[in-house]
Enzyme design. Sequence first.
Site, mmCIF file in Angstrom:
data_model
loop_
_atom_site.group_PDB
_atom_site.id
_atom_site.type_symbol
_atom_site.label_atom_id
_atom_site.label_comp_id
_atom_site.label_asym_id
_atom_site.label_seq_id
_atom_site.Cartn_x
_atom_site.Cartn_y
_atom_site.Cartn_z
ATOM 1 N N ARG A 59 0.774 -1.361 0.043
ATOM 2 C CA ARG A 59 0.141 -0.059 -0.015
ATOM 3 C C ARG A 59 0.822 1.265 -0.103
ATOM 4 O O ARG A 59 0.682 2.159 -0.919
ATOM 5 C CB ARG A 59 -0.935 0.020 1.309
ATOM 6 C CG ARG A 59 -2.078 -0.800 1.124
ATOM 7 C CD ARG A 59 -2.392 -1.399 2.524
ATOM 8 N NE ARG A 59 -1.731 -2.614 2.876
ATOM 9 C CZ ARG A 59 -1.880 -3.837 2.576
ATOM 10 N NH1 ARG A 59 -2.895 -3.934 2.035
ATOM 11 N NH2 ARG A 59 -0.929 -4.899 2.501
ATOM 12 N N THR A 60 1.772 1.386 0.947
ATOM 13 C CA THR A 60 2.518 2.467 1.268
ATOM 14 C C THR A 60 3.366 2.838 0.022
ATOM 15 O O THR A 60 3.356 4.104 -0.527
ATOM 16 C CB THR A 60 3.388 2.562 2.548
ATOM 17 O OG1 THR A 60 2.549 1.894 3.382
ATOM 18 C CG2 THR A 60 3.758 3.979 2.786
ATOM 19 N N LYS A 87 26.641 -6.580 0.116
ATOM 20 C CA LYS A 87 27.927 -6.664 0.141
ATOM 21 C C LYS A 87 28.932 -6.305 1.245
ATOM 22 O O LYS A 87 30.135 -6.009 1.260
ATOM 23 C CB LYS A 87 28.487 -6.406 -1.112
ATOM 24 C CG LYS A 87 27.846 -6.727 -2.472
ATOM 25 C CD LYS A 87 28.654 -6.090 -3.725
ATOM 26 C CE LYS A 87 27.545 -6.550 -4.948
ATOM 27 N NZ LYS A 87 27.861 -5.621 -6.180
ATOM 28 N N HIS A 138 4.344 5.819 11.905
ATOM 29 C CA HIS A 138 4.005 5.515 10.509
ATOM 30 C C HIS A 138 3.129 6.710 10.062
ATOM 31 O O HIS A 138 1.977 6.548 10.089
ATOM 32 C CB HIS A 138 3.129 4.239 10.123
ATOM 33 C CG HIS A 138 3.123 3.704 8.913
ATOM 34 N ND1 HIS A 138 3.170 4.717 7.579
ATOM 35 C CD2 HIS A 138 2.673 2.681 8.265
ATOM 36 C CE1 HIS A 138 2.852 4.089 6.586
ATOM 37 N NE2 HIS A 138 2.632 2.832 7.074
HETATM 38 N N1 CP Z 1 -0.318 -0.032 6.142
HETATM 39 C C1 CP Z 1 0.771 -0.208 5.273
HETATM 40 O O1 CP Z 1 1.539 0.285 5.926
HETATM 41 O O2 CP Z 1 0.771 -1.357 4.495
HETATM 42 P P1 CP Z 1 2.085 -1.728 3.590
HETATM 43 O O3 CP Z 1 3.135 -2.380 4.422
HETATM 44 O O4 CP Z 1 1.363 -2.535 2.626
HETATM 45 O O5 CP Z 1 2.660 -0.594 2.896
#
Ligand code: CP
Length: 309
Positions: A59-60, A87, A138
Amino acid sequence: MDTFTQSHLTGVAALSAEEIDTILERAQYYADQLADASYRSDLLKGKTILSLFFEDSTRTRVSFEMAARRLGADWVNIDIDRSSVNKGESFLDTIQTLLAITQPHGIVVRHKEYGAPDFIAAHAPCPVINAGDSWREHPTQALLDALTIKQHKGTLKDLRIAICGDIAHSRVAASNMILLTKMGGDVRVIAPEALMPDKLAAEGVTKFHSLEDGLPGCDIVMMLRLQKERMEQSAIPSEAAYFNEYGLTQDKLALAKPDALVMHPGPMNRGVEIADDVADDPHRSLILKQVANGVPVRMAVMDLLLNKP
Ligand code: CP
């Protein structure tokens, strides 16, 4: 006048309520524009955005890329799994190498280490946007959740919001607790003892240990995945036992307000934290609306950070 003075977005903790309002208003503007699926702007034309995903994402990552392209920016995606990190190159050497090659105007980073976006921000000559670090923050997820709630409830203030599940390992829970309390929400967290941290990310959040105790009166029920990748050992006896106590079913949802709405940042584990018929309920589930709002929210954040005179 818009209020926004940040140089980076590494967490919602640094944002004032006025700055959050500014981002959400700009995001709603872009959400309205995106009703036309062919919408394009050249606001960031000639600017390069470096994408550094050191952890998996669907998603992100996709919505950041969509957002950058919709604003006319060049998106440079580094395939970390096939880079010279493998490496033995140091993290700082990798970052400085990529900065020298790409000369970015913005960087989007996801990393398992706590504070990695702030570390990069200290070495980069351009805005850094955190796409999720460890269990810390987040920020764009919390912003897109806030936009989705505002679109459906009209406000964030005085809403009762339950965040349920693996609170201990969730950066989404942390950013949402900080943002929603800042905006006047009545936030509660619901988790078994093993998944409840001693200290929560925000003041004024109430702890509950059962859905039966925590859900009454809630306007929003936000479910979380068990973040097994951040657990040292399994914190639950079995997924079936967890679902029985903490999985959101229609019966459990009925404990909340009759018009309560269901959210989940994804990825979902159906049958573990949420039942199929709740996740797919066309009247109660906002889950696909959340993911769609990832694009306008990330457009707004890039606009405000990168489009400075
Ligand atoms: N909600 C979220 O961060 O989803 P992803 O890990 O798919 O980006």
